[in-house]
Structure formats: C-alpha cells, structure tokens
Design an enzyme around this catalytic site. Structure first.
Site, PDB file in Angstrom:
ATOM      1  N   HIS A  37      14.498  14.056   1.179  1.00  0.00           N
ATOM      2  CA  HIS A  37      15.199  13.780   2.439  1.00  0.00           C
ATOM      3  C   HIS A  37      16.676  14.157   2.279  1.00  0.00           C
ATOM      4  O   HIS A  37      17.289  13.869   1.247  1.00  0.00           O
ATOM      5  CB  HIS A  37      15.153  12.287   2.776  1.00  0.00           C
ATOM      6  N   SER A  79     -11.546   5.152  -1.359  1.00  0.00           N
ATOM      7  CA  SER A  79     -11.084   5.746  -2.619  1.00  0.00           C
ATOM      8  C   SER A  79     -11.682   5.087  -3.858  1.00  0.00           C
ATOM      9  O   SER A  79     -11.429   5.561  -4.970  1.00  0.00           O
ATOM     10  CB  SER A  79      -9.568   5.640  -2.719  1.00  0.00           C
ATOM     11  N   CYS A  89      12.974   4.677   2.934  1.00  0.00           N
ATOM     12  CA  CYS A  89      13.474   5.775   2.083  1.00  0.00           C
ATOM     13  C   CYS A  89      14.855   6.287   2.504  1.00  0.00           C
ATOM     14  O   CYS A  89      15.737   6.501   1.658  1.00  0.00           O
ATOM     15  CB  CYS A  89      12.472   6.925   2.063  1.00  0.00           C
TER      16      CYS A  89
HETATM   17  O1  25A Z   1       3.612   0.442   6.566  1.00  0.00           O
HETATM   18  P1  25A Z   1       4.197   1.639   7.203  1.00  0.00           P
HETATM   19  O2  25A Z   1       5.688   1.599   6.930  1.00  0.00           O
HETATM   20  O3  25A Z   1       3.918   1.719   8.650  1.00  0.00           O
HETATM   21  O4  25A Z   1       3.586   2.980   6.433  1.00  0.00           O
HETATM   22  C1  25A Z   1       2.307   3.578   6.663  1.00  0.00           C
HETATM   23  C2  25A Z   1       1.927   4.645   5.663  1.00  0.00           C
HETATM   24  O5  25A Z   1       3.127   5.248   5.223  1.00  0.00           O
HETATM   25  C3  25A Z   1       3.043   5.561   3.845  1.00  0.00           C
HETATM   26  C4  25A Z   1       1.703   5.164   3.257  1.00  0.00           C
HETATM   27  O6  25A Z   1       0.852   6.373   3.115  1.00  0.00           O
HETATM   28  C5  25A Z   1       1.203   4.215   4.330  1.00  0.00           C
HETATM   29  O7  25A Z   1      -0.193   4.287   4.437  1.00  0.00           O
HETATM   30  N1  25A Z   1       4.187   4.898   3.300  1.00  0.00           N
HETATM   31  C6  25A Z   1       4.548   3.603   3.333  1.00  0.00           C
HETATM   32  N2  25A Z   1       5.773   3.421   2.845  1.00  0.00           N
HETATM   33  C7  25A Z   1       6.224   4.627   2.507  1.00  0.00           C
HETATM   34  C8  25A Z   1       7.462   5.109   1.959  1.00  0.00           C
HETATM   35  N3  25A Z   1       8.497   4.319   1.666  1.00  0.00           N
HETATM   36  C9  25A Z   1       5.219   5.559   2.782  1.00  0.00           C
HETATM   37  N4  25A Z   1       5.376   6.813   2.525  1.00  0.00           N
HETATM   38  C10 25A Z   1       6.551   7.207   1.998  1.00  0.00           C
HETATM   39  N5  25A Z   1       7.556   6.419   1.728  1.00  0.00           N
HETATM   40  P2  25A Z   1       0.314   7.037   1.764  1.00  0.00           P
HETATM   41  O8  25A Z   1      -0.460   8.248   2.076  1.00  0.00           O
HETATM   42  O9  25A Z   1       1.362   7.168   0.761  1.00  0.00           O
HETATM   43  O10 25A Z   1      -0.665   5.921   1.168  1.00  0.00           O
HETATM   44  C11 25A Z   1      -1.811   5.501   1.763  1.00  0.00           C
HETATM   45  C12 25A Z   1      -2.503   4.612   0.721  1.00  0.00           C
HETATM   46  O11 25A Z   1      -2.837   3.402   1.342  1.00  0.00           O
HETATM   47  C13 25A Z   1      -4.204   3.115   1.011  1.00  0.00           C
HETATM   48  N6  25A Z   1      -4.763   2.218   1.985  1.00  0.00           N
HETATM   49  C14 25A Z   1      -4.782   2.348   3.306  1.00  0.00           C
HETATM   50  N7  25A Z   1      -5.382   1.287   3.877  1.00  0.00           N
HETATM   51  C15 25A Z   1      -5.780   0.478   2.866  1.00  0.00           C
HETATM   52  C16 25A Z   1      -5.391   1.062   1.649  1.00  0.00           C
HETATM   53  N8  25A Z   1      -5.638   0.489   0.479  1.00  0.00           N
HETATM   54  C17 25A Z   1      -6.261  -0.703   0.467  1.00  0.00           C
HETATM   55  N9  25A Z   1      -6.678  -1.327   1.587  1.00  0.00           N
HETATM   56  C18 25A Z   1      -6.451  -0.772   2.790  1.00  0.00           C
HETATM   57  N10 25A Z   1      -6.875  -1.397   3.914  1.00  0.00           N
HETATM   58  C19 25A Z   1      -4.856   4.449   1.035  1.00  0.00           C
HETATM   59  O12 25A Z   1      -6.089   4.430   0.408  1.00  0.00           O
HETATM   60  C20 25A Z   1      -3.806   5.270   0.289  1.00  0.00           C
HETATM   61  O13 25A Z   1      -3.975   5.047  -1.107  1.00  0.00           O
HETATM   62  P3  25A Z   1      -7.254   5.359   0.992  1.00  0.00           P
HETATM   63  O14 25A Z   1      -8.461   4.953   0.291  1.00  0.00           O
HETATM   64  O15 25A Z   1      -7.268   5.282   2.515  1.00  0.00           O
HETATM   65  O16 25A Z   1      -6.826   6.798   0.577  1.00  0.00           O
HETATM   66  C21 25A Z   1      -7.457   7.839   1.106  1.00  0.00           C
HETATM   67  C22 25A Z   1      -7.403   8.924   0.060  1.00  0.00           C
HETATM   68  O17 25A Z   1      -7.712  10.077   0.761  1.00  0.00           O
HETATM   69  C23 25A Z   1      -6.665  11.010   0.671  1.00  0.00           C
HETATM   70  N11 25A Z   1      -6.568  11.617   1.935  1.00  0.00           N
HETATM   71  C24 25A Z   1      -6.372  10.992   3.109  1.00  0.00           C
HETATM   72  N12 25A Z   1      -6.376  11.875   4.091  1.00  0.00           N
HETATM   73  C25 25A Z   1      -6.571  13.105   3.524  1.00  0.00           C
HETATM   74  C26 25A Z   1      -6.675  12.938   2.152  1.00  0.00           C
HETATM   75  N13 25A Z   1      -6.863  13.965   1.313  1.00  0.00           N
HETATM   76  C27 25A Z   1      -6.939  15.190   1.839  1.00  0.00           C
HETATM   77  N14 25A Z   1      -6.829  15.427   3.145  1.00  0.00           N
HETATM   78  C28 25A Z   1      -6.632  14.425   4.016  1.00  0.00           C
HETATM   79  N15 25A Z   1      -6.516  14.685   5.332  1.00  0.00           N
HETATM   80  C29 25A Z   1      -5.482  10.271   0.257  1.00  0.00           C
HETATM   81  O18 25A Z   1      -4.607  11.067  -0.493  1.00  0.00           O
HETATM   82  C30 25A Z   1      -6.062   9.197  -0.590  1.00  0.00           C
HETATM   83  O19 25A Z   1      -6.256   9.695  -1.915  1.00  0.00           O
HETATM   84  O1  L14 Z   2       9.365   2.450   6.835  1.00  0.00           O
HETATM   85  O2  L14 Z   2       6.903   8.916   8.118  1.00  0.00           O
HETATM   86  O3  L14 Z   2       9.200   3.043   4.784  1.00  0.00           O
HETATM   87  O4  L14 Z   2       8.526   9.447   6.780  1.00  0.00           O
HETATM   88  C1  L14 Z   2       8.817   5.574   5.422  1.00  0.00           C
HETATM   89  C2  L14 Z   2       8.375   6.928   5.714  1.00  0.00           C
HETATM   90  C3  L14 Z   2       7.909   4.799   7.641  1.00  0.00           C
HETATM   91  C4  L14 Z   2       7.451   6.205   7.917  1.00  0.00           C
HETATM   92  C5  L14 Z   2       9.002   3.249   5.975  1.00  0.00           C
HETATM   93  C6  L14 Z   2       7.822   8.610   7.350  1.00  0.00           C
HETATM   94  C7  L14 Z   2       8.383   4.564   6.307  1.00  0.00           C
HETATM   95  C8  L14 Z   2       8.093   7.196   7.090  1.00  0.00           C
END
Ligand code: 25A
Ligand code: L14
Length: 341
Positions: free
Chosen positions: A244, A43, A131
């Site tokens: 949710h 990104s 959440c």
């Molecule tokens: O840790 P957990 O609990 O296991 O959670 C895992 C995932 O859950 C989300 C979050 O996803 C996370 O990656 N998450 C965590 N807590 C959450 C909560 N409480 C939660 N969601 C809801 N409630 P996310 O999509 O919100 O954010 C991902 C971001 O993380 C960046 N990232 C990933 N690895 C990284 C990193 N940044 C720095 N270093 C790393 N090693 C990721 O950046 C994103 O900002 P990115 O560069 O990978 O983003 C890719 C861009 O491309 C877009 N995109 C991705 N897939 C598609 C897409 N666009 C269109 N179509 C697709 N198929 C993304 O929107 C982004 O702009």
């Molecule tokens: O632990 O997929 O905060 O809806 C929150 C969203 C894990 C996954 C966390 C989901 C997450 C989750």
C-alpha cells in the site's frame, strides 16, 4: 513466559494474511511450543509448509481453543465476532486482524512501535488495526511527539492483496483476459481493477465516506491516544498486487522542517527514510513487498500553510499491515507476561 507452554493457533490460516502469519512466526522464531492452522471446513485437510514440515489445516469449531494459549485471527469479521469470545472463555488470548473489535473501548488497538503500553489493559482480545492505518501511524507518531499534529489529509493507493486471495486471483485473471481480447470479469470488486483505479474500499456509509476511510480516522485517534487529531481520508484501490502507498499531508502546531522530519523519521522504530529526489530515490510498492519496514520519502514542505509537510509512505500490507504487526503484538504479550485472560 519460558518454562510455560505457549500453544499458538492461526485462524484463517489458508488466507492471504493467515499464510503470512505462519511465515512470520517461523521467520521471527516466535517462542511457541506448538502451532496449529485453523480455517473453515473448505480448507480442512490442506497442508501448509511450516518449519521444514507440514501443518494440516483443521476445521475451526467451538472446541478449537481448549488447547490453545494464543490465537491469531484473520478470517473475516464474522468469524472474529463469533469465535473470539469463545476463545477468551476457554482461556485463550486473541490477536484479531478483522475490524470487528477495533473500536470496542474494552479492546486495545495496538501498533507496537506506537502504543505498546495499551496491551496491559487487555481482557482477552487485542485488535490489530487496519493496514492503511498501521503504516501511517508509525510515521505520524514521532512527528506528533515532535510538533503535535493538528490535521492530516491522506489519500491511499491500496493493493488488491488487502482483500485476500480471491482478489489477487481476480486481478491476475483480468490481466490475462484483456491480453486475450476478452471482456474482464469482475466478482470481488464492483468494477474491473486491472488497469483501473477504484475510489471505493469496503462499504459506503451514510456520510458518503467509505468504511475504510472512517477506519483511518477513528483508529488513528485511538492508537495515538489523541482525539483532537483531525484526519480526512480518501482510500483508493490500485492495480498493485502487494504494498500500500499513501500520500500524507500533515499540519503541525510547531513547525517541523523537512530536514528535521528526515532526522526524526530516520530514528523512528520500524521506519526507513528513502528520500533522495536527485537520485530518483523514493519508496515504491515493488520494493516494499516482502519487507518488514515502513518506507517514507518525498518529504517536503507544504508551502500552502505555515506548518505543513507532505510525505509518501509505503509498506507491505500483508506484513506490517497485517501479519507482522499481529506477531509483534504477540511478542510484546510474551515479553510482558500478558498471555493470560
Ligand atoms: O473482517 P473484515 O475486515 O471484513 O475482512 C474480511 C476478509 O478480509 C481479509 C480476509 O481474507 C478476510 O476473510 N482480511 C482481513 N483482515 C485483513 C487485513 N488486515 C484482510 N486482508 C488483508 N489485510 P483472506 O483471504 O486473507 O482470508 C480468508 C481466510 O478466512 C478463512 N475463513 C473464512 N471463513 C471462515 C474461515 N475460517 C474459519 N471459519 C470460517 N467461518 C478462510 O478459509 C481463509 O483462510 P477458507 O477455508 O474459506 O479458505 C478458502 C481457501 O480457498 C482459497 N481460495 C478462496 N477463493 C479462491 C481460492 N483459491 C483460488 N481461487 C479462488 N477464487 C483461499 O486462498 C483459501 O486457501
Ligand atoms: O479492515 O480490502 O483490515 O483491502 C483490510 C483490507 C478491510 C478490507 C481491514 C481491503 C481490511 C481491506
């Protein structure tokens, strides 16, 4: 904290939660002297609108935190495990939205309406709860204070945005595929989510519960500061984009009538009661999306036990469930002069 610099970074800024964090910082006029957007190399260079201008997304690395005082993380558990300790060593306080640090006894797990005082003990990392847990505990806390909660049975109806951008896109695509008589393709989820329900969020554990369900049990006890509260959960993914919903059954030691519960919850911070069955008034995700409050309705007696209540609780999972709660934590850290490691 005024007179002092407050340089803020959002890690995972391009994700569903990261974008909402930037929006929330802007809307609430968070007192930052500068805000930076960090994400993975994929990104880097992207532009994100912020305060009438654009933030250029920077690639996250070990040196990113040297000029930051506070970082809000939402880039997945792996990123938090690796980079949060590096940030803290650089003198940067971390508010982490992943599940990586939540149950660490050294790490406060905070919902500002419930346990803000736990922030005082932080050692650099503060965890933002799951959440589904957040929206439930803002409603449970005032009921616990009034009648001591003995047991909770909760079932969730969780939106796809909780999983991130990819899942939002997957459901959109599946709906389009199905209206075009095509087979829906599932990648993010194990099965089609469009027009379906999946009783499966996060991974299955040895006890046959999912990790999401056990997060609700353990995080609730930690946030409420009471390990005697018994809780059992079933967490379900439903074909909703944002918001949710939860069916919450509560058993208390002291009886709380539905009328008393409505009065207690009407005064609870961050909560709005929407409960008038005759007028068909009850919370729904289509109304909660984009809102900051947690909505509660369908408040009624559980007639199967002596002291029981049933409630229906709805909130925007990206706002109160993630970005807003993280920014509220940051606000309390600033107010109480706790932005230091
Ligand atoms: O840790 P957990 O609990 O296991 O959670 C895992 C995932 O859950 C989300 C979050 O996803 C996370 O990656 N998450 C965590 N807590 C959450 C909560 N409480 C939660 N969601 C809801 N409630 P996310 O999509 O919100 O954010 C991902 C971001 O993380 C960046 N990232 C990933 N690895 C990284 C990193 N940044 C720095 N270093 C790393 N090693 C990721 O950046 C994103 O900002 P990115 O560069 O990978 O983003 C890719 C861009 O491309 C877009 N995109 C991705 N897939 C598609 C897409 N666009 C269109 N179509 C697709 N198929 C993304 O929107 C982004 O702009
Ligand atoms: O632990 O997929 O905060 O809806 C929150 C969203 C894990 C996954 C966390 C989901 C997450 C989750």
């Amino acid at each position: 904290m005024h007179a002092k610099q407050l340089r803020v970074g959002v890690v995972g800024a391009t994700g569903a939660v990261g974008r909402e964090m930037l929006k929330t910082l802007e809307q609430r006029e968070f007192p930052a002297t500068s805000v930076r957007a960090l994400a993975s190399s994929r990104s880097a260079g992207q532009e994100i609108p912020f305060k009438g201008g654009q933030l250029i997304v920077e690639e996250l690395d070990e040196n990113s935190f040297q000029e930051l005082d506070l970082a809000l993380f939402s880039a997945g558990g792996g990123t938090s495990e690796k980079y949060a300790p590096i940030a803290v060593r650089s003198g940067c306080v971390v508010v982490d939205n992943s599940s990586a640090w939540r149950m660490d006894p050294e790490v406060p797990l905070v919902v500002p309406e419930v346990n803000p005082d736990d922030l005082a003990k932080h050692k650099g990392i503060i965890a933002n709860p799951n959440c589904s847990t957040i929206q439930m505990v803002v409603v449970l806390k005032p009921l616990h204070d009034a009648g001591r909660i003995k047991r909770v049975v909760v079932s969730t109806y969780q939106a796809v945005s909780g999983t991130g951008q990819k899942a939002i896109k997957e459901m959109e695509t599946q709906v389009r595929q199905m209206f075009n008589m095509q087979e829906p393709e599932a990648e993010v989820y194990p099965y089609q989510i469009a027009f379906n329900c999946l009783p499966h969020i996060d991974v299955f554990l040895d006890n046959d519960y999912t990790k999401e369900e056990m997060k609700m049990v353990l995080e609730t006890q930690k946030i409420m500061g009471d390990e005697t509260i018994r809780l059992t959960a079933t967490t379900v993914r439903v074909p909703v984009f944002f918001g949710h919903s939860e069916s919450v059954n509560v058993e208390t030691e002291k009886k709380i009538t539905p009328a008393e519960a409505r009065v207690i919850l009407a005064q609870a911070p961050g909560v709005q009661v929407l409960d008038n069955p005759k007028e068909k008034i009850y919370p729904m995700p289509i109304h909660a999306a984009g809102e900051d409050l947690t909505f509660v309705g369908r408040i009624r007696e559980d007639e199967s036990i002596a002291n029981g209540l049933n409630l229906w609780v709805v909130a925007d999972n990206l706002r109160k469930g993630a970005a807003l709660n993280a920014v509220q934590i940051a606000e309390v850290l600033v107010e109480r002069d706790l932005v230091r490691v």
